[in-house]
Design an enzyme around this catalytic site. Structure first.
Site: not given
Length: 556
Positions: A39, A145, A37
């Site tokens: 991001h 995502h 993660d």
């Protein structure tokens, strides 16, 4: 691999070793830097926090280079947006080239079939590509995502895979029939079977597990070889958000030795043992805070995972580049404040925020102020063929970054609330999130089920609820009162979700066209059946096969 003789159904030991274990030999030990993660690109246009995700990712790559690990394993959501901006793709490519390419030999032997593990067009693992000089191979699955979508069902990781910078694996060809084939690696006498499950909607994957349609293929254990160490990385809800909106650990096969769990942002990186399944679970968490929640406020870590002959060890490393984040709660009724004196209440809350800012700075300085991390610094102007510059040590006193502050104020008891964004202007030069420093909420009161009065809504908390509300749930709630006969509600809700979350402009259009085409085919099939039945009744000799009696003519 069910039919492949190199796969079988045998068990494997599962144990940890301590740092002082003398039986562990370096030549037989996998060294893997684990992170999830990242991001990349989160708030990239924010003047204060825009570089946070990139700074943390660079620190992770630098740690991998300094520690001379064999590989990097990423657990999904490398990117924050499904379609990363050109800036995000440029910086990501630049960092991967800077830290992962080089002349250092890779000591991992790749034993599996690349067509079983990698996307179409990838002929081999990247460090065996004769056109590339890979020093640290990166293996990554996709998250929710950055999952495949749109025309071609591609994602940003496909682009990185085609450039040879990332080994993208874990994509399932069928979401209702998931077959997981491991990447097989060997180092010395140790052998590793790396399984990956890229993100699939939790409700869908939950059902697939219940139907026993998730099959994990296993390599055959040979008598004269060390047993395979089975490592699984997945990106799903671990915490139950609904009856089927998570994946219970009990669903996972018990032959797995260690699970790296992505998607959950709270750092619980220390491995926990599941006695029922017989494996350990490590949850690294995110490397950048993407929400002002309790889990995100915990310290961020990555891990160096070492595996040797069926035993493992995890060394967690705190990330120093992460912006400090402190959360606190205050109940106004507990501080003898006059609800009618709004000026005094405001001043009290302001002082609390300032105390948190000072506390964040002191904690950050205590942990990072006098620590210099040895980094391998590369000259930005060097070409790929040139040698990296000599290692240097950063010893300058680092500047304390503006912290993230979240003060939750419980205002029950007649207290008035104010505009949090206007209040935050007082702290523009002090915090990184001045617009949402304060969050007001009221104590939950039990409602008598017999009363028909409508519960009062908390207007201040409404934006918070909207942030966590799922688009498809809103659509399904609206459609439940409708009676759609052509467009199926569940698929329509999913199309709207993809349109909103993945920025796929044609998602709804494609869904409508597909649904209409399916319905038209069904109508035509029904009409053909009715026509055949009518012809059979009239002529008693006609069938669907002899309606057309004229044979086509062909040129000789």
């Amino acid at each position: 691999m069910e039919n492949n003789p190199s796969y079988s159904q045998q068990h494997h030991p599962n144990s940890q070793w301590s740092e002082g274990d003398t039986e562990i030999e370096e030549k037989d030990t996998f060294s893997i830097l684990v992170a999830t993660d990242n991001h990349l690109g989160y708030l990239e246009k924010d003047p204060i926090r825009g570089d946070d995700s990139f700074a943390a990712f660079e620190e992770i790559l630098a740690l991998a280079a300094e520690s001379e690990v064999d590989m990097i394993l990423l657990g999904g959501d490398l990117f924050h947006e499904n379609k990363p901006s050109r800036k995000t793709m440029y910086i990501t490519t630049k960092l991967l080239r800077k830290y992962c390419l080089g002349d250092k030999p890779v000591s991992l032997e790749f034993l599996s079939d690349p067509t079983d593990n990698f996307p179409e067009g990838i002929k081999n693992v990247n460090y065996m590509d004769e056109n590339l000089n890979v020093a640290i191979p990166v293996f990554s699955i996709h998250g929710n995502h950055d999952d495949p979508s749109g025309d071609g069902n591609l994602c940003a990781l496909d682009q990185l895979a085609m450039t040879g910078l990332v080994n993208y694996f874990g994509r399932s060809q069928e979401i209702d029939n998931v077959i997981v084939k491991p990447i097989l690696l060997q180092k010395g006498a140790s052998r590793l079977a790396l399984y990956g499950i890229g993100n699939i909607r939790d409700e869908r994957l939950h059902q697939t597990f219940l139907r026993r349609n998730v099959k994990m293929m296993r390599p055959v254990e040979e008598e004269d070889e060390e047993p395979w160490y089975n490592l699984l990385v997945l990106h799903q809800n671990r915490v139950m958000h609904g009856p089927k909106s998570y994946i219970p650990e009990a669903f996972l096969d018990d032959f797995i030795n260690l699970v790296i769990w992505g998607h959950e942002h709270e750092c619980l990186i220390d491995p926990t043992y599941n006695p029922q399944q017989g494996f350990h679970v490590s949850q690294p968490g995110s490397s950048v805070a993407t929400s002002l929640s309790e889990g995100e406020s915990k310290e961020k870590h990555v891990a160096i995972l070492k595996i040797c002959k069926g035993r493992f060890n995890i060394q967690k490393i705190r990330l120093q580049s992460v912006r400090p984040f402190i959360m606190s709660d205050v109940v106004l009724a507990d501080h003898d404040l006059d609800p009618t004196n709004q000026q005094k209440v405001n001043r009290f809350i302001s002082e609390k925020v300032r105390e948190l800012v000072q506390k964040a700075k002191e904690e950050w300085t205590e942990k990072n102020g006098h620590v210099s991390r040895k980094r391998r610094m590369y000259n930005e102007d060097n070409s790929d063929e040139e040698e990296p510059a000599q290692e240097t040590v950063q010893t300058q006193e680092p500047e304390v970054p503006k912290p993230l502050i979240r003060l939750r104020v419980e205002y029950s008891g007649g207290y008035e609330i104010f505009n949090p964004q206007r209040f935050g202007q007082e702290f523009v030069d002090m915090v990184a999130n001045p617009r949402d420093v304060v969050h007001f909420y009221r104590r939950k009161t039990t409602v008598n089920k017999n009363t028909k009065t409508k519960p009062e809504m908390d207007d201040v908390a409404a934006p918070e609820k909207l942030d966590t509300m799922r688009v498809e749930n809103l659509v399904q709630k609206y459609l439940s009162a409708q009676n759609l006969s052509i467009l199926p509600e569940i698929q329509l809700a999913d199309a709207v979700r993809i349109y909103v979350e993945k920025d796929e402009k044609d998602a709804v259009k494609d869904f409508v066209l597909t649904s209409l085409d399916r319905m038209q085919k069904a109508i035509r099939t029904k009409q053909n059946i009715e026509l055949e039945e009518a012809l059979l009744k009239e002529g008693k000799g006609y069938t669907g096969r002899n309606i057309c009696t004229r044979a086509p003519k062909w040129n000789s």
